[in-house]
Design a protein around this motif. Structure first.
Motif, PDB file in Angstrom:
ATOM      1  N   THR A 182     -22.135  -7.373  20.551  1.00 31.83           N
ATOM      2  CA  THR A 182     -22.113  -8.613  19.794  1.00 31.83           C
ATOM      3  C   THR A 182     -20.697  -9.154  19.696  1.00 31.83           C
ATOM      4  OG1 THR A 182     -23.940  -7.728  18.479  1.00 31.83           O
ATOM      5  CG2 THR A 182     -22.900  -9.725  17.672  1.00 31.83           C
ATOM      6  N   TYR A 226     -18.360 -12.626  18.268  1.00 36.42           N
ATOM      7  CA  TYR A 226     -18.343 -13.769  17.357  1.00 36.42           C
ATOM      8  C   TYR A 226     -17.060 -14.582  17.555  1.00 36.42           C
ATOM      9  CZ  TYR A 226     -21.254 -10.331  14.791  1.00 36.42           C
ATOM     10  OH  TYR A 226     -22.177  -9.386  14.425  1.00 36.42           O
ATOM     11  N   GLN A 232     -22.259 -16.896  17.707  1.00 32.44           N
ATOM     12  CA  GLN A 232     -22.468 -15.458  17.846  1.00 32.44           C
ATOM     13  C   GLN A 232     -23.241 -15.197  19.130  1.00 32.44           C
ATOM     14  OE1 GLN A 232     -24.760 -13.644  14.710  1.00 32.44           O
ATOM     15  NE2 GLN A 232     -25.039 -11.723  15.828  1.00 32.44           N
ATOM     16  N   GLN A 234     -25.110 -12.142  21.520  1.00 26.14           N
ATOM     17  CA  GLN A 234     -25.622 -10.789  21.683  1.00 26.14           C
ATOM     18  C   GLN A 234     -25.731 -10.577  23.184  1.00 26.14           C
ATOM     19  OE1 GLN A 234     -26.264  -8.624  19.226  1.00 26.14           O
ATOM     20  NE2 GLN A 234     -27.124  -6.967  20.444  1.00 26.14           N
ATOM     21  N   VAL A 289     -26.999 -16.103  19.775  1.00 23.48           N
ATOM     22  CA  VAL A 289     -27.840 -15.766  18.630  1.00 23.48           C
ATOM     23  C   VAL A 289     -27.782 -16.862  17.571  1.00 23.48           C
ATOM     24  CG1 VAL A 289     -28.195 -14.133  16.730  1.00 23.48           C
ATOM     25  CG2 VAL A 289     -27.575 -13.295  19.014  1.00 23.48           C
ATOM     26  N   ASP A 290     -26.585 -17.386  17.351  1.00 28.58           N
ATOM     27  CA  ASP A 290     -26.391 -18.376  16.286  1.00 28.58           C
ATOM     28  C   ASP A 290     -25.265 -19.303  16.691  1.00 28.58           C
ATOM     29  OD1 ASP A 290     -25.996 -18.108  12.623  1.00 28.58           O
ATOM     30  OD2 ASP A 290     -25.915 -19.846  13.954  1.00 28.58           O
ATOM     31  N   SER A 293     -25.341 -22.551  15.072  1.00 30.37           N
ATOM     32  CA  SER A 293     -25.730 -23.641  14.185  1.00 30.37           C
ATOM     33  C   SER A 293     -24.534 -24.416  13.621  1.00 30.37           C
ATOM     34  CB  SER A 293     -26.579 -23.103  13.033  1.00 30.37           C
ATOM     35  OG  SER A 293     -25.873 -22.110  12.304  1.00 30.37           O
ATOM     36  N   GLY A 301     -31.271 -10.330  12.826  1.00 31.71           N
ATOM     37  CA  GLY A 301     -30.613 -10.515  14.106  1.00 31.71           C
ATOM     38  C   GLY A 301     -29.296 -11.226  14.042  1.00 31.71           C
ATOM     39  N   SER A 302     -28.915 -11.721  12.880  1.00 33.44           N
ATOM     40  CA  SER A 302     -27.621 -12.396  12.775  1.00 33.44           C
ATOM     41  C   SER A 302     -26.796 -11.704  11.729  1.00 33.44           C
ATOM     42  CB  SER A 302     -27.807 -13.872  12.414  1.00 33.44           C
ATOM     43  OG  SER A 302     -26.552 -14.501  12.252  1.00 33.44           O
ATOM     44  N   GLU A 303     -25.829 -10.954  12.191  1.00 31.92           N
ATOM     45  CA  GLU A 303     -25.002 -10.223  11.239  1.00 31.92           C
ATOM     46  C   GLU A 303     -23.700 -10.962  10.963  1.00 31.92           C
ATOM     47  OE1 GLU A 303     -27.878  -8.084  13.310  1.00 31.92           O
ATOM     48  OE2 GLU A 303     -26.022  -8.786  14.235  1.00 31.92           O
ATOM     49  N   LYS A 304     -23.762 -12.276  11.036  1.00 33.78           N
ATOM     50  CA  LYS A 304     -22.541 -13.043  10.825  1.00 33.78           C
ATOM     51  C   LYS A 304     -22.011 -12.792   9.430  1.00 33.78           C
ATOM     52  CE  LYS A 304     -24.658 -17.244   8.965  1.00 33.78           C
ATOM     53  NZ  LYS A 304     -24.897 -18.689   9.197  1.00 33.78           N
TER      54      LYS A 304
END
Lengths: 111, 116
Positions: free
Chosen positions: A31, A33, A48, A50, A55-56, A58, B100-103
């Motif tokens: 992962t 970021y 983010q 993976q 994954v994100d 937004s 699933g999002s460990e931000k």
């Protein structure tokens, strides 16, 4: 164990120019970021990954920011065109489980 | 959405004394992680201590300990025997444990000054 590597450490550009940042995560960390840290604030997640999938994203301003992670290892973050408000430190982090390890960051100044 | 609030923009402590940094958070999740990160001037962010929400026992790492009050959604950091090298920005952060999002969601930080 080598830490998270980022380059460049500092970058000064004029508004409307483009810039790219590079990140190499800790070996084996799936992962990755990218965070943006504006002066006087805490970091904010931009994107983010993976492995090589998103994954994100937004909070990524997709009209000017883009990011990719080729082969699930290194990643690049690009800004095109840059605005004055993009001046910030861009932090890359990687994690194996829930604990994130941060790189030294790239300090971007847009004039 | 989860939020993290640090109400003390700046704190100061005398060398060898104890200081407590405050943090509150808001979440509807029952399982999550909380962290304190340290960011020295022009240096990279490093993890100081972490707490799993399902654990009732407060985490401790040498001179650093937390007071985790889950019902009150409070997570304070205590630094004992403060040293000059403890001077830095301290960020409280929250991470969900599932989904699933460990931000990390960060607070705005507390600048700690250690006086000799």
């Amino acid at each position: 164990e080598a830490g998270v590597a980022q380059s460049p450490r500092y970058k000064i550009i004029e508004k409307r120019q483009s810039v790219a940042f590079w990140c190499n995560p800790i070996s084996g960390h799936a992962t990755l970021y990218w965070y943006q840290q504006i002066l006087g604030q805490g970091p904010k997640l931009l994107i983010q990954f993976q492995n090589n999938g998103v994954v994100d994203d937004s909070q990524l301003p997709k009209d000017r920011f883009s990011a990719e992670r080729l082969k699930g290892v290194d990643s690049t973050l690009k800004i095109q065109p840059a605005k004055l408000e993009d001046s910030a430190v861009y932090l890359c982090a990687s994690s194996f489980y829930y604990e994130q390890y941060f790189g030294p960051g790239t300090r971007l100044t847009v004039t | 959405a989860q939020t993290v609030t640090q109400s003390q923009p700046e704190m100061s402590v005398q060398e060898a004394e104890t200081v407590t940094l405050s943090c509150t958070y808001d979440t509807s999740e029952s399982d999550y992680y909380l962290f304190w990160y340290k960011q020295p001037p022009s240096r990279q962010m490093i993890l100081v201590i972490r707490q799993e929400a399902y654990k009732q026992q407060n985490a401790t790492e040498n001179r650093f300990s937390v007071n985790f009050q889950k019902a009150a959604k409070s997570f304070s950091l205590k630094i004992s025997d403060s040293q000059l090298g403890d001077a830095a920005m301290y960020f409280c952060a929250y991470s969900a444990a599932q989904g699933g999002s460990e931000k990390l969601v960060f607070g705005k930080g507390t600048k700690l000054t250690v006086n000799p």
